[in-house]
Design a protein around this motif. Sequence first.
Motif, PDB file in Angstrom:
ATOM      1  N   ARG A   1     -26.306 -46.320  59.772  1.00 53.91           N
ATOM      2  CA  ARG A   1     -26.745 -46.970  61.022  1.00 53.91           C
ATOM      3  C   ARG A   1     -26.286 -46.186  62.242  1.00 53.91           C
ATOM      4  NH1 ARG A   1     -24.995 -52.601  58.332  1.00 53.91           N
ATOM      5  NH2 ARG A   1     -26.973 -53.104  57.320  1.00 53.91           N
TER       6      ARG A   1
ATOM      7  N   ALA B   1     -29.060 -44.515  64.790  1.00 53.63           N
ATOM      8  CA  ALA B   1     -29.053 -44.912  66.196  1.00 53.63           C
ATOM      9  C   ALA B   1     -28.694 -43.732  67.102  1.00 53.63           C
ATOM     10  CB  ALA B   1     -28.059 -46.058  66.406  1.00 53.63           C
TER      11      ALA B   1
ATOM     12  N   ILE C   1     -30.636 -51.278  64.307  1.00 53.59           N
ATOM     13  CA  ILE C   1     -30.556 -49.886  64.765  1.00 53.59           C
ATOM     14  C   ILE C   1     -31.165 -49.736  66.151  1.00 53.59           C
ATOM     15  CG2 ILE C   1     -31.339 -47.543  64.280  1.00 53.59           C
ATOM     16  CD1 ILE C   1     -31.139 -48.213  61.310  1.00 53.59           C
TER      17      ILE C   1
ATOM     18  N   VAL D   1     -28.730 -50.923  68.863  1.00 55.86           N
ATOM     19  CA  VAL D   1     -27.653 -49.951  69.093  1.00 55.86           C
ATOM     20  C   VAL D   1     -28.166 -48.770  69.901  1.00 55.86           C
ATOM     21  CG1 VAL D   1     -26.003 -48.406  67.993  1.00 55.86           C
ATOM     22  CG2 VAL D   1     -26.473 -50.632  66.969  1.00 55.86           C
ATOM     23  N   ALA D   2     -29.323 -48.244  69.526  1.00 54.78           N
ATOM     24  CA  ALA D   2     -29.885 -47.097  70.240  1.00 54.78           C
ATOM     25  C   ALA D   2     -30.199 -47.445  71.690  1.00 54.78           C
ATOM     26  CB  ALA D   2     -31.149 -46.609  69.525  1.00 54.78           C
TER      27      ALA D   2
ATOM     28  N   ILE E   1     -21.473 -45.827  70.117  1.00 54.68           N
ATOM     29  CA  ILE E   1     -22.272 -46.314  68.995  1.00 54.68           C
ATOM     30  C   ILE E   1     -21.382 -46.840  67.884  1.00 54.68           C
ATOM     31  CG2 ILE E   1     -23.791 -45.524  67.123  1.00 54.68           C
ATOM     32  CD1 ILE E   1     -25.248 -43.826  69.187  1.00 54.68           C
TER      33      ILE E   1
ATOM     34  N   VAL F   1     -22.210 -50.649  66.664  1.00 53.93           N
ATOM     35  CA  VAL F   1     -22.673 -50.867  65.298  1.00 53.93           C
ATOM     36  C   VAL F   1     -21.859 -51.962  64.617  1.00 53.93           C
ATOM     37  CG1 VAL F   1     -22.699 -49.837  62.994  1.00 53.93           C
ATOM     38  CG2 VAL F   1     -23.770 -48.645  64.887  1.00 53.93           C
TER      39      VAL F   1
END
Length: 265
Positions: free
Chosen positions: A75, A79, A135, A138-139, A199, A203
Motif C-alpha cells: 500500500r 500510494a 490507496i 493515501v495518495a 505516507i 497508511v
Amino acid sequence: MTLTHAKTRRTTLPWTQSGPVVTLISFLGFVAVWFLAAYIADSKLLPGPVEVMAFTIEEAVDGPLLSELGITLWRVAAAFVIAMVIGCVIGIAMGESAILNRWLDSWLIVLLNLPALVIIILAYVWFGLTEVAAIGAVALNKIPNVIVTLREGARSLDPGLDEMARAYRMPAMDRLKHVLLPQLQPYIAAASRTGLSLIWKIVLVVELLGRSNGVGFQLHLNFQLFNVTAILGYTIAFVAVMLAIEFFLVQPFERYTTRWRNRPV
C-alpha cells in the motif's frame, strides 16, 4: 594553526567521525534507556526490549508479522508512486504556467489544509472499504505536498539552459533527462523523502479505520486487547523496515542521482 584548532584536533576522538559508529552508540543508548524505564516501571504496560524482541521474532517465524508487513508495504509503494507521478506532473505544469497556477492554486490550498482523516473517511464512505479507496486516500493526502515542492522547483529552472536546449534542437527526452531532471532532482528528492514519512503514517490510519489486514489493523486489534508488547513489536518491525528502505534504497539512490555534482571539472 591557532591554539583553539589544535585543541579541537587533539580532543576529537576518531570514532566520533564515523557515522555508523555514532549511530550504533545512539541506538544502544536508546535501548539502555528503554530497558531502565521498563525495569523501574515493572509493569505490563511498558515491557522491556528483550520481551518485545522475543515477541517480534516469534511473530515473524510463526505469526502473521511478515505477511502483514508485506501488505502494508504494498500500500505504501502503490500510494507513493501514484502521488509522485501525479504530483510531479501537475507541480511542474503549475510552475511553468502562470495561468494554470492561478486556476489550480485555490484547489491546492484546500487540499493542503484538508485533514487526512476527512479524506480517508470520505473515500471509504463514497467508494466503500476497498483497496482502491484506501490507496487513493493515501495518495490524495500526499499529492498536494508534491505539487507544492515541484512547483517551486519548476519556478527555479534556469531559462538559459532551456534556451540552449532549444537552440541545439535537443530531443524532448534528452532535454528531460539532461536539462530538466538534473535541476529538479533536489526537489524530487525532498518530495520523496517527506512523501515516504507522510505516507507511512497515513497508511496505518487507513488500515486502522477500514482494512482487515496490515500493520495498522494489527495495532488496532492489539490496542483493543491492551497488548502493549504486540503493539511495540509491530511498531519496531515497521520502523526497522522503514529505516532499511531509507538507508539501503533512498539514500543510495539519492547519492547516485547527484553523483554528477561531485565530478571534478
